[in-house]
Design an enzyme around this catalytic site. Sequence first.
Site, PDB file in Angstrom:
ATOM      1  N   GLU A 279      -5.096   3.688   6.535  1.00  0.00           N
ATOM      2  CA  GLU A 279      -4.743   3.461   4.992  1.00  0.00           C
ATOM      3  C   GLU A 279      -5.250   4.717   4.201  1.00  0.00           C
ATOM      4  OE1 GLU A 279      -6.254   1.234   1.357  1.00  0.00           O
ATOM      5  OE2 GLU A 279      -5.681  -0.315   3.127  1.00  0.00           O
TER       6      GLU A 279
ATOM      7  N   SER B 227     -10.823  -0.928   3.191  1.00  0.00           N
ATOM      8  CA  SER B 227      -9.861  -1.033   4.522  1.00  0.00           C
ATOM      9  C   SER B 227      -9.572   0.311   5.006  1.00  0.00           C
ATOM     10  CB  SER B 227      -8.611  -1.734   4.449  1.00  0.00           C
ATOM     11  OG  SER B 227      -8.902  -2.843   3.764  1.00  0.00           O
TER      12      SER B 227
ATOM     13  N   ARG C 282       0.843  -1.394  -0.033  1.00  0.00           N
ATOM     14  CA  ARG C 282      -0.033   0.078  -0.005  1.00  0.00           C
ATOM     15  C   ARG C 282       0.790   1.293   0.025  1.00  0.00           C
ATOM     16  NH1 ARG C 282      -3.283  -3.752  -0.469  1.00  0.00           N
ATOM     17  NH2 ARG C 282      -5.326  -3.738   0.272  1.00  0.00           N
TER      18      ARG C 282
HETATM   19  N1  EPU Z   1     -10.217 -10.777  10.457  1.00  0.00           N
HETATM   20  C1  EPU Z   1     -10.752 -10.929  11.678  1.00  0.00           C
HETATM   21  N2  EPU Z   1     -11.888  -9.961  11.747  1.00  0.00           N
HETATM   22  C2  EPU Z   1     -12.327  -9.252  10.840  1.00  0.00           C
HETATM   23  C3  EPU Z   1     -11.740  -9.243   9.487  1.00  0.00           C
HETATM   24  C4  EPU Z   1     -10.472  -9.914   9.367  1.00  0.00           C
HETATM   25  O1  EPU Z   1     -10.710 -11.646  12.455  1.00  0.00           O
HETATM   26  O2  EPU Z   1     -13.227  -8.490  11.000  1.00  0.00           O
HETATM   27  C5  EPU Z   1      -9.278 -11.828  10.150  1.00  0.00           C
HETATM   28  C6  EPU Z   1      -9.574 -12.945   9.146  1.00  0.00           C
HETATM   29  O3  EPU Z   1     -10.122 -14.017   9.897  1.00  0.00           O
HETATM   30  C7  EPU Z   1      -8.232 -13.408   8.527  1.00  0.00           C
HETATM   31  C8  EPU Z   1      -7.497 -12.057   8.460  1.00  0.00           C
HETATM   32  O4  EPU Z   1      -8.166 -11.154   9.363  1.00  0.00           O
HETATM   33  O5  EPU Z   1      -7.660 -14.199   9.613  1.00  0.00           O
HETATM   34  C9  EPU Z   1      -7.243 -11.343   7.097  1.00  0.00           C
HETATM   35  O6  EPU Z   1      -8.505 -11.236   6.775  1.00  0.00           O
HETATM   36  P1  EPU Z   1      -8.840 -11.049   5.161  1.00  0.00           P
HETATM   37  O7  EPU Z   1      -8.630 -12.026   4.320  1.00  0.00           O
HETATM   38  O8  EPU Z   1     -10.535 -10.505   5.099  1.00  0.00           O
HETATM   39  O9  EPU Z   1      -8.005  -9.769   4.778  1.00  0.00           O
HETATM   40  P2  EPU Z   1      -7.576  -8.515   5.404  1.00  0.00           P
HETATM   41  O10 EPU Z   1      -6.257  -8.353   5.840  1.00  0.00           O
HETATM   42  O11 EPU Z   1      -8.680  -8.206   6.618  1.00  0.00           O
HETATM   43  C10 EPU Z   1      -6.779  -7.276   3.120  1.00  0.00           C
HETATM   44  C11 EPU Z   1      -6.714  -5.977   2.547  1.00  0.00           C
HETATM   45  C12 EPU Z   1      -8.034  -6.078   1.682  1.00  0.00           C
HETATM   46  C13 EPU Z   1      -8.175  -7.075   0.622  1.00  0.00           C
HETATM   47  C14 EPU Z   1      -7.989  -8.409   1.469  1.00  0.00           C
HETATM   48  C15 EPU Z   1      -7.833  -9.643   0.670  1.00  0.00           C
HETATM   49  C16 EPU Z   1      -5.433  -4.388   3.898  1.00  0.00           C
HETATM   50  C17 EPU Z   1      -5.386  -3.230   4.673  1.00  0.00           C
HETATM   51  N3  EPU Z   1      -6.577  -4.978   3.422  1.00  0.00           N
HETATM   52  O12 EPU Z   1      -7.718  -7.259   4.100  1.00  0.00           O
HETATM   53  O13 EPU Z   1      -8.195  -4.671   0.858  1.00  0.00           O
HETATM   54  O14 EPU Z   1      -9.487  -7.188  -0.094  1.00  0.00           O
HETATM   55  O15 EPU Z   1      -6.792  -8.603   2.275  1.00  0.00           O
HETATM   56  O16 EPU Z   1      -6.856  -9.695  -0.190  1.00  0.00           O
HETATM   57  O17 EPU Z   1      -4.165  -4.998   3.370  1.00  0.00           O
HETATM   58  C18 EPU Z   1      -8.658  -2.587   0.840  1.00  0.00           C
HETATM   59  O18 EPU Z   1      -7.558  -2.081   0.845  1.00  0.00           O
HETATM   60  O19 EPU Z   1      -9.528  -1.561   0.795  1.00  0.00           O
HETATM   61  C19 EPU Z   1      -9.140  -3.821   0.788  1.00  0.00           C
HETATM   62  C20 EPU Z   1     -10.484  -4.278   1.208  1.00  0.00           C
END
Ligand code: EPU
Length: 337
Positions: A333, A237, A162
């Site tokens: 972010e 995010s 990012r």
């Molecule tokens: N998790 C939780 N609770 C929540 C959300 C997530 O426990 O409410 C845990 C999930 O269980 C999992 C981990 O966090 O173990 C990762 O969750 P997820 O795969 O949904 O991805 P993320 O890290 O929450 C990132 C990006 C998203 C992107 C997804 C998928 C960032 C800041 N965000 O989210 O990007 O869609 O991975 O690749 O890196 C964006 O930038 O606007 C965005 C949505």
Amino acid sequence: MQIQHNFSLKKYNTFGIEAKAKQFVAVLSEEELKTILENHKSDTKFILGGGSNMLLTQDIDALVIHIDLKGKKVINEDDDFVWIESQAGEVWHEFVLWTIDQNFGGLENMSLIPGNVGTTPVQNIGAYGTEIKDTFISCNAMNISTQELKTFTKDECNFGYRESVFKHEAKDKYVITSVVFKLTKRNHKINTSYGDITKELEKQNVVTPTLKDVSNAVIAIRQSKLPNPKELGNSGSFFKNPIISKEQYEKAHALHPEMPHYVISETEVKVPAGWLIEQAGFKGKRFGDAGIHKNQALVLVNYGNATGQEILNVSKDIQATVLKQFGIAIEAEVNVI
Ligand code: EPU
């Protein structure tokens, strides 16, 4: 090209925040952009793309220039690859769908990300195991002071998680006008390594996924977890996933053994901010019209008439609580204006 005064930006930011621009103009071509910049040398300027990565906490006392350059074309190709240049104002998701319809591979994992093509390099957007930098070749940008055009190569963009040069040395100096991607025409590198995609494809009984299948899986996952900005104001995010030292991680992990993590390097670990925020008790909470989404704690939402300041206050409350509970600082972010 008409300059409007005291112009509402509510429709121009995906959070749906009511804030006014002192002056507002939409530019449809590079020539229009050049003219506006030349004629308004001494005015403070604010460059606005798709408005999908910002939180407006105040009116903008500046000339807001909305980048609305449209068009996309194949600029080169060989048997295996195609080079496509898209103008900055193309809507990202529509552009991705178009590439998939042409059977061009590389962007499918980034389906349904809100925003316009021109802002994708700024924060090196990414999702489900793919980032823009994986297919990015270069972008063209206009220098705001001199109106000269410059091509930024991938190296010059200095992409990180990012991150890019456009958030640092080049910040407020350039307007990205177009982006060039190199996509596959055959032997597509289908990337289903992200757990959720594999699960979704299994659910749909897809064994040998096509670009369209991957895109559809990503769309289904995103629709189940992330709110549609047209229905509920949000900016994706709100926070980055924090990258912490191994020592810091070990300390936090000893106290919270169930904490998920991804190893980044020998010395660094990434922790999902969504998990930290959920554990801190914020998921699904609502404070007036500002809230934390019920399916994804990383996403802050506007239930209707929240002000940017109210959403900012919620974000600060989250940061302070997570820091107190886990000793981990989480950073926004989105750009807070
Ligand atoms: N998790 C939780 N609770 C929540 C959300 C997530 O426990 O409410 C845990 C999930 O269980 C999992 C981990 O966090 O173990 C990762 O969750 P997820 O795969 O949904 O991805 P993320 O890290 O929450 C990132 C990006 C998203 C992107 C997804 C998928 C960032 C800041 N965000 O989210 O990007 O869609 O991975 O690749 O890196 C964006 O930038 O606007 C965005 C949505």
